[in-house]
Design a protein around this motif. Structure first.
Motif, PDB file in Angstrom:
ATOM      1  N   ASP A   1      12.331   2.360  12.990  1.00 54.43           N
ATOM      2  CA  ASP A   1      11.421   1.333  13.518  1.00 54.43           C
ATOM      3  C   ASP A   1      10.517   2.007  14.397  1.00 54.43           C
ATOM      4  OD1 ASP A   1      12.262  -1.089  12.500  1.00 54.43           O
ATOM      5  OD2 ASP A   1      13.795  -1.340  13.872  1.00 54.43           O
ATOM      6  N   VAL A   2       9.935   3.102  13.954  1.00 55.22           N
ATOM      7  CA  VAL A   2       8.822   3.915  14.910  1.00 55.22           C
ATOM      8  C   VAL A   2       7.622   3.108  15.083  1.00 55.22           C
ATOM      9  CG1 VAL A   2       7.353   5.927  14.507  1.00 55.22           C
ATOM     10  CG2 VAL A   2       9.484   6.229  13.818  1.00 55.22           C
ATOM     11  N   THR A   3       7.358   2.936  16.358  1.00 54.50           N
ATOM     12  CA  THR A   3       6.146   2.219  16.841  1.00 54.50           C
ATOM     13  C   THR A   3       5.148   2.946  17.499  1.00 54.50           C
ATOM     14  OG1 THR A   3       7.477   1.605  18.794  1.00 54.50           O
ATOM     15  CG2 THR A   3       7.694   0.162  17.213  1.00 54.50           C
ATOM     16  N   THR A   4       3.972   2.458  18.136  1.00 62.11           N
ATOM     17  CA  THR A   4       3.006   3.202  18.641  1.00 62.11           C
ATOM     18  C   THR A   4       2.540   2.358  19.426  1.00 62.11           C
ATOM     19  OG1 THR A   4       1.225   2.704  17.260  1.00 62.11           O
ATOM     20  CG2 THR A   4       2.359   4.883  16.795  1.00 62.11           C
ATOM     21  N   LYS A   5       1.375   2.703  20.395  1.00 56.18           N
ATOM     22  CA  LYS A   5       0.900   1.457  21.165  1.00 56.18           C
ATOM     23  C   LYS A   5       0.145   0.449  20.551  1.00 56.18           C
ATOM     24  CE  LYS A   5      -2.802   1.476  24.742  1.00 56.18           C
ATOM     25  NZ  LYS A   5      -3.879   2.365  25.272  1.00 56.18           N
ATOM     26  N   GLU A   6      -0.444   0.962  19.219  1.00 61.90           N
ATOM     27  CA  GLU A   6      -1.089  -0.247  18.526  1.00 61.90           C
ATOM     28  C   GLU A   6       0.029  -0.873  17.438  1.00 61.90           C
ATOM     29  OE1 GLU A   6      -2.285   2.924  18.554  1.00 61.90           O
ATOM     30  OE2 GLU A   6      -3.457   2.604  20.034  1.00 61.90           O
ATOM     31  N   HIS A   7       0.859  -0.010  16.909  1.00 55.78           N
ATOM     32  CA  HIS A   7       1.751  -0.589  15.899  1.00 55.78           C
ATOM     33  C   HIS A   7       3.245  -0.799  16.602  1.00 55.78           C
ATOM     34  CE1 HIS A   7       3.704  -0.804  11.953  1.00 55.78           C
ATOM     35  NE2 HIS A   7       4.792  -0.219  12.543  1.00 55.78           N
ATOM     36  N   LYS A   8       3.458  -2.134  16.308  1.00 53.84           N
ATOM     37  CA  LYS A   8       4.587  -2.936  16.857  1.00 53.84           C
ATOM     38  C   LYS A   8       5.588  -3.095  15.835  1.00 53.84           C
ATOM     39  CE  LYS A   8       2.149  -3.303  20.578  1.00 53.84           C
ATOM     40  NZ  LYS A   8       2.004  -2.107  21.310  1.00 53.84           N
ATOM     41  N   PHE A   9       6.942  -3.294  16.324  1.00 51.96           N
ATOM     42  CA  PHE A   9       7.972  -3.147  15.443  1.00 51.96           C
ATOM     43  C   PHE A   9       8.106  -4.367  14.475  1.00 51.96           C
ATOM     44  CE2 PHE A   9       9.576  -6.350  18.055  1.00 51.96           C
ATOM     45  CZ  PHE A   9      10.593  -7.083  17.440  1.00 51.96           C
ATOM     46  N   ASP A  10       7.295  -5.420  14.783  1.00 57.21           N
ATOM     47  CA  ASP A  10       7.404  -6.675  13.924  1.00 57.21           C
ATOM     48  C   ASP A  10       6.037  -6.653  13.104  1.00 57.21           C
ATOM     49  OD1 ASP A  10       5.649  -7.438  16.117  1.00 57.21           O
ATOM     50  OD2 ASP A  10       6.611  -9.316  16.520  1.00 57.21           O
ATOM     51  N   HIS A  11       5.303  -5.922  12.971  1.00 64.40           N
ATOM     52  CA  HIS A  11       4.252  -5.899  12.121  1.00 64.40           C
ATOM     53  C   HIS A  11       4.499  -5.975  10.500  1.00 64.40           C
ATOM     54  CE1 HIS A  11       0.554  -3.925  14.792  1.00 64.40           C
ATOM     55  NE2 HIS A  11       1.109  -4.985  15.239  1.00 64.40           N
ATOM     56  N   ALA A  12       3.874  -6.632   9.867  1.00 65.76           N
ATOM     57  CA  ALA A  12       4.167  -6.568   8.265  1.00 65.76           C
ATOM     58  C   ALA A  12       3.641  -5.343   7.692  1.00 65.76           C
ATOM     59  CB  ALA A  12       3.265  -8.016   7.760  1.00 65.76           C
ATOM     60  N   MET A  13       5.136  -4.925   6.914  1.00 62.50           N
ATOM     61  CA  MET A  13       4.893  -3.719   6.276  1.00 62.50           C
ATOM     62  C   MET A  13       5.041  -4.027   4.970  1.00 62.50           C
ATOM     63  SD  MET A  13       4.592  -1.294   8.696  1.00 62.50           S
ATOM     64  CE  MET A  13       5.062   0.042   8.247  1.00 62.50           C
ATOM     65  N   HIS A  14       4.210  -3.278   4.128  1.00 60.46           N
ATOM     66  CA  HIS A  14       4.277  -3.303   2.740  1.00 60.46           C
ATOM     67  C   HIS A  14       4.964  -1.836   2.066  1.00 60.46           C
ATOM     68  CE1 HIS A  14       2.959  -3.962  -1.499  1.00 60.46           C
ATOM     69  NE2 HIS A  14       2.248  -2.959  -1.544  1.00 60.46           N
ATOM     70  N   CYS A  15       6.059  -2.225   1.381  1.00 55.71           N
ATOM     71  CA  CYS A  15       6.857  -1.237   0.632  1.00 55.71           C
ATOM     72  C   CYS A  15       5.926  -0.617  -0.812  1.00 55.71           C
ATOM     73  CB  CYS A  15       8.256  -1.749   0.348  1.00 55.71           C
ATOM     74  SG  CYS A  15       9.012  -0.343  -0.551  1.00 55.71           S
ATOM     75  N   ILE A  16       5.518   0.674  -0.717  1.00 54.54           N
ATOM     76  CA  ILE A  16       4.710   1.244  -1.679  1.00 54.54           C
ATOM     77  C   ILE A  16       5.883   2.207  -2.194  1.00 54.54           C
ATOM     78  CG2 ILE A  16       2.853   2.400  -2.517  1.00 54.54           C
ATOM     79  CD1 ILE A  16       1.370   1.340  -0.058  1.00 54.54           C
ATOM     80  N   LEU A  17       6.270   1.843  -3.687  1.00 55.78           N
ATOM     81  CA  LEU A  17       7.006   3.107  -4.348  1.00 55.78           C
ATOM     82  C   LEU A  17       6.207   4.196  -4.886  1.00 55.78           C
ATOM     83  CD1 LEU A  17       9.417   0.576  -6.336  1.00 55.78           C
ATOM     84  CD2 LEU A  17       9.595   1.559  -4.512  1.00 55.78           C
TER      85      LEU A  17
ATOM     86  N   LEU B   1       0.399  -3.667   7.354  1.00 53.90           N
ATOM     87  CA  LEU B   1      -0.704  -4.855   6.928  1.00 53.90           C
ATOM     88  C   LEU B   1      -1.423  -5.358   8.081  1.00 53.90           C
ATOM     89  CD1 LEU B   1       1.371  -6.596   4.265  1.00 53.90           C
ATOM     90  CD2 LEU B   1      -0.338  -4.890   4.002  1.00 53.90           C
ATOM     91  N   SER B   2      -0.941  -4.799   9.228  1.00 49.77           N
ATOM     92  CA  SER B   2      -1.514  -5.506  10.701  1.00 49.77           C
ATOM     93  C   SER B   2      -2.434  -4.627  11.309  1.00 49.77           C
ATOM     94  CB  SER B   2      -0.317  -6.040  11.482  1.00 49.77           C
ATOM     95  OG  SER B   2       0.489  -6.800  10.935  1.00 49.77           O
ATOM     96  N   CYS B   3      -2.044  -3.325  11.200  1.00 47.42           N
ATOM     97  CA  CYS B   3      -2.762  -2.401  12.094  1.00 47.42           C
ATOM     98  C   CYS B   3      -4.424  -2.213  11.605  1.00 47.42           C
ATOM     99  CB  CYS B   3      -2.175  -0.794  12.084  1.00 47.42           C
ATOM    100  SG  CYS B   3      -0.476  -0.958  13.171  1.00 47.42           S
ATOM    101  N   LEU B   4      -5.076  -2.159  12.403  1.00 46.64           N
ATOM    102  CA  LEU B   4      -6.657  -1.942  11.613  1.00 46.64           C
ATOM    103  C   LEU B   4      -6.605  -0.394  11.455  1.00 46.64           C
ATOM    104  CD1 LEU B   4      -8.488  -3.686  14.644  1.00 46.64           C
ATOM    105  CD2 LEU B   4      -7.955  -4.611  12.253  1.00 46.64           C
TER     106      LEU B   4
END
Length: 129
Positions: A48-64, A32-35
């Motif tokens: 906890d896969v991260t990238t230069k843009e995506h940090k471990f503490d970004h809000a993530m929405h679980c989709i079933l 929900l944080s990454c552009l």
């Protein structure tokens, strides 16, 4: 018929931003944080896969998957926009908070947490109402 069942158990048209697996089964976690579009399969999320843009503490929405949603919700509930909000704390890895529980958890155990984390979840929950 089997292919329809198979597709309902997968996230069709989605590629995991971690392992690059396409049309993967199981839970999908959308940032929900990454552009840029950022999605993780359950395995990459657990790592906890991260990238230069995506940090471990970004809000993530679980989709079933559609098949999983059908197990828990009626067609009427899904049309009305009812879907689960399952939040995992990125700091201590505790799962399945609702928004109110997560807000209290952050205040009590992680007072120095990034304020954007909770804001992303709040904005996303308003959009679902």
């Amino acid at each position: 018929m089997d292919s329809d069942k198979d597709e309902s158990q997968r996230h069709m048209g989605i590629t995991c931003s971690g392992c690059q697996r396409h049309n993967f089964p199981g839970r999908r976690f959308h940032c929900l944080s990454c552009l840029e579009e950022f999605n993780l399969c359950n395995g990459c999320y657990a790592l906890d896969v991260t990238t230069k843009e995506h940090k471990f503490d970004h809000a993530m929405h679980c989709i079933l998957t559609p098949a999983s949603l059908a197990l828990f919700y009626t067609k009427e509930e899904l049309v009305a926009g009812k879907s689960p909000t399952l939040i995992r704390c990125p700091y201590c890895k505790i799962n399945n908070f609702n928004l109110e529980e997560f807000e209290l958890h952050l205040k009590e155990l992680h007072p120095s947490a990034d304020p954007q984390l909770l804001s992303c979840y709040k904005l996303n929950s308003r959009g679902a109402d």
